[in-house]
Design a protein around this motif. Structure first.
Motif, short mmCIF file in Angstrom:
data_model
loop_
_atom_site.label_atom_id
_atom_site.label_comp_id
_atom_site.label_asym_id
_atom_site.label_seq_id
_atom_site.Cartn_x
_atom_site.Cartn_y
_atom_site.Cartn_z
N LEU A 100 0.82 -1.21 0.00
CA LEU A 100 0.00 0.00 0.00
C LEU A 100 0.86 1.26 0.00
CD1 LEU A 100 -2.85 -1.01 2.49
CD2 LEU A 100 -3.05 -0.68 0.02
N LEU A 101 1.98 1.22 0.71
CA LEU A 101 2.88 2.37 0.70
C LEU A 101 3.42 2.62 -0.70
CD1 LEU A 101 5.46 3.30 3.37
CD2 LEU A 101 6.22 3.18 1.01
N PHE A 102 3.84 1.55 -1.39
CA PHE A 102 4.36 1.70 -2.75
C PHE A 102 3.25 2.10 -3.72
CE2 PHE A 102 7.64 -1.65 -1.42
CZ PHE A 102 8.48 -0.66 -0.92
N SER A 103 2.06 1.56 -3.53
CA SER A 103 0.95 1.90 -4.41
C SER A 103 0.57 3.37 -4.28
CB SER A 103 -0.26 1.02 -4.09
OG SER A 103 -1.38 1.40 -4.85
N ALA A 104 0.48 3.86 -3.04
CA ALA A 104 0.16 5.27 -2.83
C ALA A 104 1.26 6.17 -3.39
CB ALA A 104 -0.05 5.55 -1.34
N SER A 105 2.52 5.77 -3.23
CA SER A 105 3.62 6.57 -3.76
C SER A 105 3.57 6.62 -5.28
CB SER A 105 4.95 5.98 -3.30
OG SER A 105 5.05 5.94 -1.89
N SER A 106 3.28 5.50 -5.91
CA SER A 106 3.18 5.47 -7.37
C SER A 106 2.02 6.32 -7.87
CB SER A 106 3.01 4.02 -7.84
OG SER A 106 2.87 3.95 -9.23
N THR A 107 0.90 6.29 -7.17
CA THR A 107 -0.24 7.12 -7.57
C THR A 107 0.07 8.60 -7.41
OG1 THR A 107 -1.70 5.33 -6.83
CG2 THR A 107 -2.72 7.46 -7.27
N LEU A 108 0.84 8.95 -6.39
CA LEU A 108 1.27 10.35 -6.25
C LEU A 108 2.07 10.80 -7.48
CD1 LEU A 108 2.43 10.84 -2.54
CD2 LEU A 108 0.52 11.94 -3.68
N GLY A 109 2.96 9.94 -7.95
CA GLY A 109 3.72 10.28 -9.14
C GLY A 109 2.85 10.42 -10.37
N SER A 110 1.85 9.54 -10.50
CA SER A 110 0.93 9.64 -11.64
C SER A 110 0.13 10.93 -11.59
CB SER A 110 -0.01 8.43 -11.64
OG SER A 110 0.70 7.22 -11.74
N LEU A 111 -0.28 11.33 -10.39
CA LEU A 111 -1.03 12.58 -10.25
C LEU A 111 -0.15 13.78 -10.59
CD1 LEU A 111 -3.61 14.02 -9.40
CD2 LEU A 111 -2.82 13.93 -7.03
N ALA A 112 1.11 13.74 -10.18
CA ALA A 112 2.02 14.85 -10.51
C ALA A 112 2.23 14.94 -12.02
CB ALA A 112 3.36 14.65 -9.79
N ARG A 113 2.42 13.81 -12.68
CA ARG A 113 2.60 13.83 -14.14
C ARG A 113 1.34 14.30 -14.85
NH1 ARG A 113 5.31 9.03 -12.74
NH2 ARG A 113 3.43 7.79 -13.23
N LEU A 114 0.18 13.94 -14.32
CA LEU A 114 -1.08 14.37 -14.93
C LEU A 114 -1.25 15.88 -14.86
CD1 LEU A 114 -3.88 13.62 -16.13
CD2 LEU A 114 -4.70 13.44 -13.78
N THR A 115 -0.95 16.46 -13.72
CA THR A 115 -1.13 17.91 -13.57
C THR A 115 -0.13 18.69 -14.43
OG1 THR A 115 0.32 17.85 -11.62
CG2 THR A 115 -2.06 17.69 -11.25
N ARG A 116 1.04 18.12 -14.65
CA ARG A 116 2.01 18.80 -15.51
C ARG A 116 1.67 18.63 -16.99
NH1 ARG A 116 7.81 17.29 -12.61
NH2 ARG A 116 7.74 18.91 -10.99
N ALA A 117 1.16 17.47 -17.37
CA ALA A 117 0.85 17.22 -18.78
C ALA A 117 -0.39 17.98 -19.23
CB ALA A 117 0.66 15.72 -19.01
N LEU A 118 -1.29 18.29 -18.31
CA LEU A 118 -2.54 19.00 -18.65
C LEU A 118 -2.59 20.29 -17.85
CD1 LEU A 118 -5.01 15.96 -18.61
CD2 LEU A 118 -3.92 17.01 -20.60
N PRO A 119 -1.97 21.35 -18.34
CA PRO A 119 -1.96 22.61 -17.59
C PRO A 119 -3.33 23.26 -17.49
CG PRO A 119 -0.96 22.92 -19.75
CD PRO A 119 -1.16 21.45 -19.58
N SER A 120 -4.28 22.84 -18.33
CA SER A 120 -5.61 23.45 -18.30
C SER A 120 -6.58 22.71 -17.39
CB SER A 120 -6.19 23.51 -19.72
OG SER A 120 -6.33 22.21 -20.26
N ILE A 121 -6.12 21.65 -16.73
CA ILE A 121 -7.01 20.88 -15.89
C ILE A 121 -7.19 21.57 -14.55
CG2 ILE A 121 -5.23 19.45 -14.81
CD1 ILE A 121 -7.11 17.08 -15.02
N SER A 122 -8.38 21.45 -14.01
CA SER A 122 -8.67 22.06 -12.71
C SER A 122 -8.11 21.20 -11.57
CB SER A 122 -10.19 22.22 -12.55
OG SER A 122 -10.51 22.62 -11.23
#
Length: 559
Positions: A441-463
């Motif tokens: 669960l620790l690794f899964s949450a850490s990986s999801t944090l990275g995915s969220l960071a990449r998503l916010t950078r790839a889509l600058p127009s997202i809320s």
């Protein structure tokens, strides 16, 4: 001549264009002020209102910290297991020397630095030896709730020594020894210390392999060293991971009785659950909660996608092909809900074939049960055939008849939850599951944090709503706590913190306000606003262009 001249004058009067009257200065300034006022309203009032109403709110996220967790730089988890050594027949000095000797032997055989065993003198042994020695440092702060295993040293004069006996329903290992096997004060090794070290390595061998596989397969643990696994072990662990259900705080267990005719229509399910499942679910309570429901389905037919059972003359039984086992469940007609509430549902199906097709077995191995990965388990109950006994059994399944199927269901549940197969002690296997769940669960949450960071950078127009930022902050806080708990050997609290972190980051990643805008590109916005802005902008632009041209013409004329 006069006639020609008159004609010439007349032609000149016709071909000369008539100039419009010159515009007054007041009219010119009035027109300029009108156009300027429209532009002023559009620029100074319209644009700020449009910008304000169309601006997407993006809450500030700690992207650097999120990427650090995703890359495995924020936490290097450790798994220190506290092993208490208990003996009332050894002096404090000899006990401490045995602990040091055994600890050296354990460290020499350990190739996994993140997973290490720490021997401690039990509290009861220390109290019994208080009159002989001062409090040794190895027992300072010893907490019984964090003890992974207790080793009881028992002197024995019978049988081969040293030997060990593991309690099946308690985290206790009895080690039998003779006095001459204890290390002398001047020695650095002894048969007893070597035996205990090897026994502990065997007990936790599968746990080390699971954690090493977890570290090697997780992208958020890329920088953490782990021992290499053989191909066979890695493939076996990969199959186990694929088979296990997703980690959750609550599971719903559904026990179903299916039969192709009208009998049996009743079963002693409450007594069977009380005898075979209650104790197991109580033992699993520190890991997850469980709810249970049951059902009976009569006239349950096979799925049309599988072959009908065939009669095998060699085994004198009806057989199912292995390739048909995955399609045995008739999902179209059998009332098996895929999920109830928030947690996943684990289904256990007891199928009682008709008397005309009894016994019903698996063709390849002659078995009567199998697992469906991430779904549940199936057990075929072949009732005895013949006159009164079969007739009585066909009406009601007694508690005794359900003993075998529920023993199978218990093992299937442990397998679906990912409980290790060794050692033989159930509490040790469950404590291993706690550590594995906390790490995964620790690794899964850490990986999801990275995915969220990449998503916010790839889509600058997202809320990015403020709730997402709050969930991310809460996730990082609980990840820090979980990592600290793992290092301190507080695995139960580490599991709780890891579970909260995983739940919060999943909530942030699948925030409805963000998911809806992922599929709303800028081209859609242009298509919405252009029909509205076009009719307003064209007159303003054309009027401005016209005035610019007139100003240029006046400038040329004045020169």
């Amino acid at each position: 001549m006069s006639v020609d001249g008159g004609q010439a004058d007349g032609n000149d009067a016709v071909t000369t264009p008539k100039q419009p009257p010159s515009e007054s200065t007041t009219a010119t300034w009035t027109r300029l002020l009108t156009i300027t006022s429209f532009w002023a309203i559009a620029v100074l009032l319209g644009l700020p209102i449009w910008w304000r109403t169309t601006t997407i709110h993006r809450a500030s996220l700690p992207l650097q910290a999120m990427n650090a967790w995703a890359d495995g730089q924020a936490c290097r988890p450790e798994f220190p297991l506290k092993i208490a050594v208990e003996s009332a027949y050894i002096s404090a000095a000899d006990a401490q020397h045995l602990l040091r000797t055994t600890q050296h032997a354990i460290d020499d055989h350990n190739e996994f630095s993140a997973h290490h065993l720490r021997l401690l003198l039990s509290e009861s042994t220390r109290q019994n030896n208080d009159s002989q020695a001062m409090h040794p440092p190895d027992v300072a702060g010893l907490d019984d709730t964090n003890i992974a295993l207790t080793i009881r040293l028992v002197p024995s004069s019978n049988g081969n020594t040293p030997r060990a006996s593991l309690h099946p329903y308690d985290s206790v290992l009895d080690v039998f020894y003779t006095t001459n096997q204890l290390p002398s004060p001047s020695s650095t090794s002894s048969p007893l210390a070597t035996f205990i070290a090897l026994e502990l390595q065997n007990l936790y061998g599968e746990e080390k392999a699971i954690l090493a596989y977890l570290l090697s397969s997780s992208s958020s643990a890329a920088g953490i060293e782990s021992p290499a696994l053989s191909r066979e072990v890695a493939e076996s662990l990969a199959k186990r991971t694929t088979r296990s259900v997703k980690s959750a705080a609550t599971y719903h267990l559904t026990f179903s009785l299916f039969t192709p005719n009208f009998q049996p229509s009743d079963w002693a399910i409450e007594a069977a659950l009380e005898d075979h499942m209650t104790a197991l679910l109580q033992a699993l309570a520190p890991i997850s909660n469980f709810t249970v429901d049951t059902q009976v389905q009569l006239y349950a037919t096979f799925a049309p996608s599988i072959h009908e059972p065939e009669y095998d003359e060699h085994s004198k039984s009806w057989v199912l092909r292995r390739e048909d086992l995955s399609g045995f469940i008739n999902a179209a007609e059998w009332p098996l809900s895929p999920s109830i509430g928030e947690g996943p549902t684990v289904n256990f199906v007891l199928y009682v074939p008709s008397e005309s097709r009894t016994p019903l077995l698996i063709k390849e191995n002659g078995g009567d049960s199998w697992l469906l990965p991430q779904w549940g388990g199936v057990r075929i109950l072949n009732l005895p055939t013949g006159n009164d006994k079969a007739h009585a059994a066909s009406k009601r399944l007694t508690k005794e008849m359900l003993e075998g199927p529920f023993f199978t269901f218990s093992n299937q549940l442990l397998s679906l939850l990912g409980v290790p197969e060794t050692p033989s002690s159930l509490p040790l296997r469950l404590s291993t599951l706690v550590r594995v769940r906390a790490a995964s669960l620790l690794f899964s949450a850490s990986s999801t944090l990275g995915s969220l960071a990449r998503l916010t950078r790839a889509l600058p127009s997202i809320s990015i709503p403020d709730t997402v930022a709050e969930s991310v902050d809460l996730t990082i806080a609980h990840l820090h706590r979980a990592c600290d708990d793992l290092r301190e050997g507080k695995f139960q609290t580490a599991l709780e913190n890891s579970r909260i972190a995983d739940r919060e980051v999943e909530k942030a990643f699948f925030e409805p306000a963000m998911v809806g805008q992922v599929y709303f590109p800028d081209e859609h916005k242009v298509a919405v606003y252009l029909p509205l802005l076009g009719p307003v902008a064209v007159p303003l632009i054309m009027a401005a262009v016209k005035e610019v041209r007139k100003a240029i013409a006046r400038g040329k004329k004045s020169r």
